[in-house]
Design an enzyme around this catalytic site. Structure first.
Site, PDB file in Angstrom:
ATOM      1  N   GLU A 245      45.680  72.086 -16.671  1.00 58.19           N
ATOM      2  CA  GLU A 245      44.937  70.946 -17.232  1.00 58.19           C
ATOM      3  C   GLU A 245      43.557  71.394 -17.721  1.00 58.19           C
ATOM      4  OE1 GLU A 245      45.191  68.004 -14.100  1.00 58.19           O
ATOM      5  OE2 GLU A 245      47.184  67.383 -14.753  1.00 58.19           O
TER       6      GLU A 245
ATOM      7  N   GLU B  45      62.537  57.174 -28.012  1.00 57.61           N
ATOM      8  CA  GLU B  45      63.909  56.792 -28.368  1.00 57.61           C
ATOM      9  C   GLU B  45      64.882  57.950 -28.142  1.00 57.61           C
ATOM     10  OE1 GLU B  45      64.835  56.062 -32.557  1.00 57.61           O
ATOM     11  OE2 GLU B  45      63.043  57.156 -33.143  1.00 57.61           O
TER      12      GLU B  45
ATOM     13  N   CYS C 263      40.195  61.714  -6.138  1.00 51.53           N
ATOM     14  CA  CYS C 263      40.764  61.155  -7.373  1.00 51.53           C
ATOM     15  C   CYS C 263      39.685  60.526  -8.243  1.00 51.53           C
ATOM     16  CB  CYS C 263      41.842  60.132  -7.031  1.00 51.53           C
ATOM     17  SG  CYS C 263      42.450  59.258  -8.480  1.00 51.53           S
TER      18      CYS C 263
ATOM     19  N   TYR D 261      48.862  72.740 -11.571  1.00 47.51           N
ATOM     20  CA  TYR D 261      48.360  71.540 -12.242  1.00 47.51           C
ATOM     21  C   TYR D 261      46.936  71.753 -12.773  1.00 47.51           C
ATOM     22  CZ  TYR D 261      51.879  68.474 -10.018  1.00 47.51           C
ATOM     23  OH  TYR D 261      53.019  67.846  -9.610  1.00 47.51           O
TER      24      TYR D 261
ATOM     25  N   ARG E  39      55.107  76.454 -11.049  1.00 52.97           N
ATOM     26  CA  ARG E  39      56.305  76.605 -10.205  1.00 52.97           C
ATOM     27  C   ARG E  39      56.747  75.217  -9.730  1.00 52.97           C
ATOM     28  NH1 ARG E  39      56.546  78.919  -4.952  1.00 52.97           N
ATOM     29  NH2 ARG E  39      54.333  79.432  -5.059  1.00 52.97           N
TER      30      ARG E  39
ATOM     31  N   CYS F  25      41.445  63.159 -10.565  1.00 56.10           N
ATOM     32  CA  CYS F  25      42.261  62.512 -11.606  1.00 56.10           C
ATOM     33  C   CYS F  25      41.446  61.764 -12.654  1.00 56.10           C
ATOM     34  CB  CYS F  25      43.211  61.499 -10.982  1.00 56.10           C
ATOM     35  SG  CYS F  25      43.867  61.952  -9.396  1.00 56.10           S
TER      36      CYS F  25
ATOM     37  N   LYS G  93      38.884  63.947 -14.709  1.00 56.08           N
ATOM     38  CA  LYS G  93      39.714  64.930 -15.425  1.00 56.08           C
ATOM     39  C   LYS G  93      40.427  64.291 -16.613  1.00 56.08           C
ATOM     40  CE  LYS G  93      43.689  65.008 -14.869  1.00 56.08           C
ATOM     41  NZ  LYS G  93      44.495  65.420 -13.748  1.00 56.08           N
TER      42      LYS G  93
ATOM     43  N   HIS H 142      62.879  52.398 -32.766  1.00 55.87           N
ATOM     44  CA  HIS H 142      62.577  53.356 -33.822  1.00 55.87           C
ATOM     45  C   HIS H 142      61.362  52.925 -34.638  1.00 55.87           C
ATOM     46  CE1 HIS H 142      63.595  56.532 -36.605  1.00 55.87           C
ATOM     47  NE2 HIS H 142      63.450  55.691 -37.606  1.00 55.87           N
TER      48      HIS H 142
HETATM   49  P1  NDP Z   1      49.096  74.072  -7.445  1.00 55.43           P
HETATM   50  O1  NDP Z   1      49.793  74.167  -6.146  1.00 55.43           O
HETATM   51  O2  NDP Z   1      49.622  73.219  -8.515  1.00 55.43           O
HETATM   52  O3  NDP Z   1      48.993  75.543  -8.060  1.00 55.43           O
HETATM   53  C1  NDP Z   1      48.399  76.582  -7.362  1.00 55.43           C
HETATM   54  C2  NDP Z   1      48.430  77.832  -8.222  1.00 55.43           C
HETATM   55  O4  NDP Z   1      47.659  78.843  -7.612  1.00 55.43           O
HETATM   56  C3  NDP Z   1      49.823  78.394  -8.404  1.00 55.43           C
HETATM   57  O5  NDP Z   1      49.899  78.930  -9.691  1.00 55.43           O
HETATM   58  C4  NDP Z   1      49.908  79.476  -7.328  1.00 55.43           C
HETATM   59  O6  NDP Z   1      50.715  80.543  -7.706  1.00 55.43           O
HETATM   60  C5  NDP Z   1      48.472  79.954  -7.259  1.00 55.43           C
HETATM   61  N1  NDP Z   1      48.020  80.335  -5.928  1.00 55.43           N
HETATM   62  C6  NDP Z   1      48.208  79.666  -4.783  1.00 55.43           C
HETATM   63  N2  NDP Z   1      47.605  80.280  -3.760  1.00 55.43           N
HETATM   64  C7  NDP Z   1      47.010  81.374  -4.260  1.00 55.43           C
HETATM   65  C8  NDP Z   1      46.231  82.418  -3.710  1.00 55.43           C
HETATM   66  N3  NDP Z   1      45.953  82.475  -2.410  1.00 55.43           N
HETATM   67  N4  NDP Z   1      45.783  83.379  -4.540  1.00 55.43           N
HETATM   68  C9  NDP Z   1      46.073  83.343  -5.855  1.00 55.43           C
HETATM   69  N5  NDP Z   1      46.797  82.386  -6.419  1.00 55.43           N
HETATM   70  C10 NDP Z   1      47.262  81.407  -5.643  1.00 55.43           C
HETATM   71  O7  NDP Z   1      47.588  73.746  -7.055  1.00 55.43           O
HETATM   72  P2  NDP Z   1      46.370  73.132  -7.880  1.00 55.43           P
HETATM   73  O8  NDP Z   1      45.166  73.719  -7.249  1.00 55.43           O
HETATM   74  O9  NDP Z   1      46.563  73.267  -9.342  1.00 55.43           O
HETATM   75  O10 NDP Z   1      46.451  71.587  -7.517  1.00 55.43           O
HETATM   76  C11 NDP Z   1      46.456  71.159  -6.153  1.00 55.43           C
HETATM   77  C12 NDP Z   1      47.273  69.908  -5.982  1.00 55.43           C
HETATM   78  O11 NDP Z   1      46.587  68.830  -6.564  1.00 55.43           O
HETATM   79  C13 NDP Z   1      48.623  69.971  -6.678  1.00 55.43           C
HETATM   80  O12 NDP Z   1      49.619  70.439  -5.818  1.00 55.43           O
HETATM   81  C14 NDP Z   1      48.859  68.539  -7.093  1.00 55.43           C
HETATM   82  O13 NDP Z   1      49.661  67.912  -6.136  1.00 55.43           O
HETATM   83  C15 NDP Z   1      47.491  67.914  -7.132  1.00 55.43           C
HETATM   84  N6  NDP Z   1      47.111  67.661  -8.532  1.00 55.43           N
HETATM   85  C16 NDP Z   1      47.880  66.816  -9.277  1.00 55.43           C
HETATM   86  C17 NDP Z   1      47.565  66.554 -10.584  1.00 55.43           C
HETATM   87  C18 NDP Z   1      48.435  65.658 -11.382  1.00 55.43           C
HETATM   88  O14 NDP Z   1      49.203  64.901 -10.800  1.00 55.43           O
HETATM   89  N7  NDP Z   1      48.370  65.688 -12.726  1.00 55.43           N
HETATM   90  C19 NDP Z   1      46.398  67.152 -11.214  1.00 55.43           C
HETATM   91  C20 NDP Z   1      45.679  68.048 -10.360  1.00 55.43           C
HETATM   92  C21 NDP Z   1      46.034  68.279  -9.068  1.00 55.43           C
HETATM   93  P3  NDP Z   1      52.331  80.549  -7.637  1.00 55.43           P
HETATM   94  O15 NDP Z   1      52.764  79.153  -7.314  1.00 55.43           O
HETATM   95  O16 NDP Z   1      52.796  80.976  -8.989  1.00 55.43           O
HETATM   96  O17 NDP Z   1      52.660  81.510  -6.582  1.00 55.43           O
END
Ligand code: NDP
Length: 449
Positions: A183, A443, A43, A179, A206, A48, A51, A438
């Site tokens: 971002e 709101e 983080c 995420y 998703r 976080c 970023k 307002h």
């Molecule tokens: P996410 O789980 O959000 O997204 C992963 C993405 O990669 C999805 O689109 C998924 O596709 C795809 N994917 C997963 N595995 C594969 C694979 N083997 N090959 C190809 N595509 C794949 O993960 P992130 O890496 O973005 O973030 C990790 C975690 O970090 C998040 O779960 C979150 O909890 C945390 N995070 C939180 C933030 C926040 O609170 N703002 C910011 C950044 C990270 P699909 O699902 O469509 O199948």
């Protein structure tokens, strides 16, 4: 003489480990924390915090454009200095890293700047071979980015390296649509990159409400981001000019300067010696724990991303706090995972709490949905054709608000306050009983029809 070197040995000084160490030490435990990299964890060091600062930096691109409609004279092509931004961001990261280090020390914890692995139920081995014993071991080692297997994957980077690029890439392909992908797509697009998002499935984000993520997709496409869905990597090749050509299923190959993987994160349990103490992991390598964070070895606990419950900093912090209060403070506490708010710091950002419309329809049957689809005042004057969307999902029987989902300026700030009301179980009528403030965007939450 004490039976063990320490009461508590924490492996990993990220958000969860630091909180647990500090609170346990404050309760009087003799605590050591081993950290192989930098105190602060994902983080603070490469997640976080930096970023969010890049998100702020990137947003000036739109703000400077909009400023002209508010009477400001801005050069037609304001210059942006990536080195200046990242230098300042790293300085802030250093400051927080130092604050975390001081916090542990002030509470009486000892920081050991080495990798530690488990070598028994009450023993860890440091990288230099020294062995330390503890009555309890807490594993808080976090997770790492997944890089999909494909020829040439070594040419890609992850979010870890994105902060350290020499310059903003002219063209970047980001794999994943969660995420991190959304971002960084927003950040790089605002900073002038041509961004292509590629995902294995047909959707982005998703788990978020369908209409909200569809709005982000539409706005992103309107801004010029490209998407490739149903696409899996076939290979990445580096040409003589240094550019990367990415071949993927169902689409023509694309050539870019940088490929970034944002395809999920997996627990850092490999090589941690867990088998030496009988600590079981699941099929993704996450440590199996009970509601009190205890693993299958009674003297070993785990908190944060390494347990893959909800991969969010505030969750790791709460788990660390609950662990320390339970064991050393005599306070029986468990983390409540219900109604955890979340945000995606995309451009525009998303905020959400509770059930999506689809989840509510499946779980509750009778559901009422209220929404407001509006152009924020600031966007109207700025001539920015970007609409916000707020959705409130209510239990059709009880009128209780079970979910709020929003996309638009400042949504993460708004959802934090709204989440208090949703968590408290308020009804739509109770939201409506509150007078609107307002003129604000928030709101809309008390005016939904
Ligand atoms: P996410 O789980 O959000 O997204 C992963 C993405 O990669 C999805 O689109 C998924 O596709 C795809 N994917 C997963 N595995 C594969 C694979 N083997 N090959 C190809 N595509 C794949 O993960 P992130 O890496 O973005 O973030 C990790 C975690 O970090 C998040 O779960 C979150 O909890 C945390 N995070 C939180 C933030 C926040 O609170 N703002 C910011 C950044 C990270 P699909 O699902 O469509 O199948």
């Amino acid at each position: 003489m004490a039976e063990y070197d320490y009461d508590l040995f924490v492996i990993g000084a990220g958000s969860g480990g630091t909180r647990a160490a500090r609170v346990a030490a404050a309760h009087g435990a003799r605590v050591a924390v081993a950290e192989e990299y930098r105190v602060g964890g994902t983080c603070v060091i490469r997640g976080c915090v930096p970023k969010k600062l890049l998100v702020y930096g990137a947003h000036f691109a739109e703000d400077l454009k909009d400023a002209q409609r508010f009477g400001w004279k801005v050069p037609d092509a304001p210059e942006f200095d990536w080195k200046c931004l990242t230098t300042n961001v790293f300085a802030e990261v250093d400051r927080i890293n130092q604050a975390y280090t001081t916090t542990i020390g002030n509470a009486g914890g000892e920081i050991i700047h080495q990798r530690a692995t488990v070598s028994g139920p009450n023993e860890v081995t440091l990288a230099d071979g020294t062995k330390k014993t503890a009555s309890t071991i807490l594993i808080a080692v976090g997770a790492h980015p997944v890089v999909p297997e494909c020829p040439g994957h070594e040419h890609g980077i992850t979010s870890n390296e994105a902060f350290h690029l020499d310059a903003v890439p002219r063209r970047i392909l980001i794999a994943g649509a969660g995420y991190i992908a959304n971002e960084f797509a927003g950040i790089f697009h605002q900073l002038g990159s041509h961004v292509i998002l590629m995902n294995r499935s047909k959707e982005i984000l998703r788990g978020y409400d369908l209409q909200i993520r569809d709005r982000l997709l539409q706005i992103s496409m309107m801004k010029g981001l490209e998407f490739r869905f149903d696409a899996t990597f076939q290979g990445i090749e580096r040409g003589e000019d240094g550019c990367l050509t990415v071949s993927m299923s169902n689409h023509e190959p694309v050539t870019v300067d940088t490929v970034m993987f944002a395809t999920g994160r997996l627990p850092n349990t490999r090589g941690l010696g867990l088998e030496s103490a009988g600590v079981e992991v699941d099929e993704l390598g996450a440590i199996k724990v009970d509601a009190d964070n205890r693993s299958t070895c009674p003297s070993i606990y785990a908190v944060g991303d390494v347990t893959n419950r909800i991969q969010l900093t505030p969750i790791a912090i709460r788990e660390g706090q609950a662990f320390a209060d339970n064991l050393y403070g005599g306070k029986a506490t468990r983390v409540d995972y219900d109604c955890v708010p979340s945000a995606v710091f995309s451009h525009p950002p998303i905020g959400a709490v509770g059930m999506t419309e689809a989840e509510a329809r499946q779980k509750l049957g009778s559901v009422r949905v209220y929404s407001s689809d509006f152009r924020p005042m600031k966007n109207v004057l700025a001539n920015r054709d970007e609409r916000a969307l707020y959705k409130m999902v209510c239990d059709g029987e009880t009128d209780r608000v079970v979910g709020i989902h929003m996309i638009g300026p400042d949504c993460p700030e708004i959802i934090q306050a709204a989440a208090v009301a949703v968590k408290a179980g308020l009804t739509k009528a109770q939201f409506d009983a509150c007078v609107a403030l307002h003129p604000t965007m928030a709101e809309e939450l008390v005016l939904l029809k």
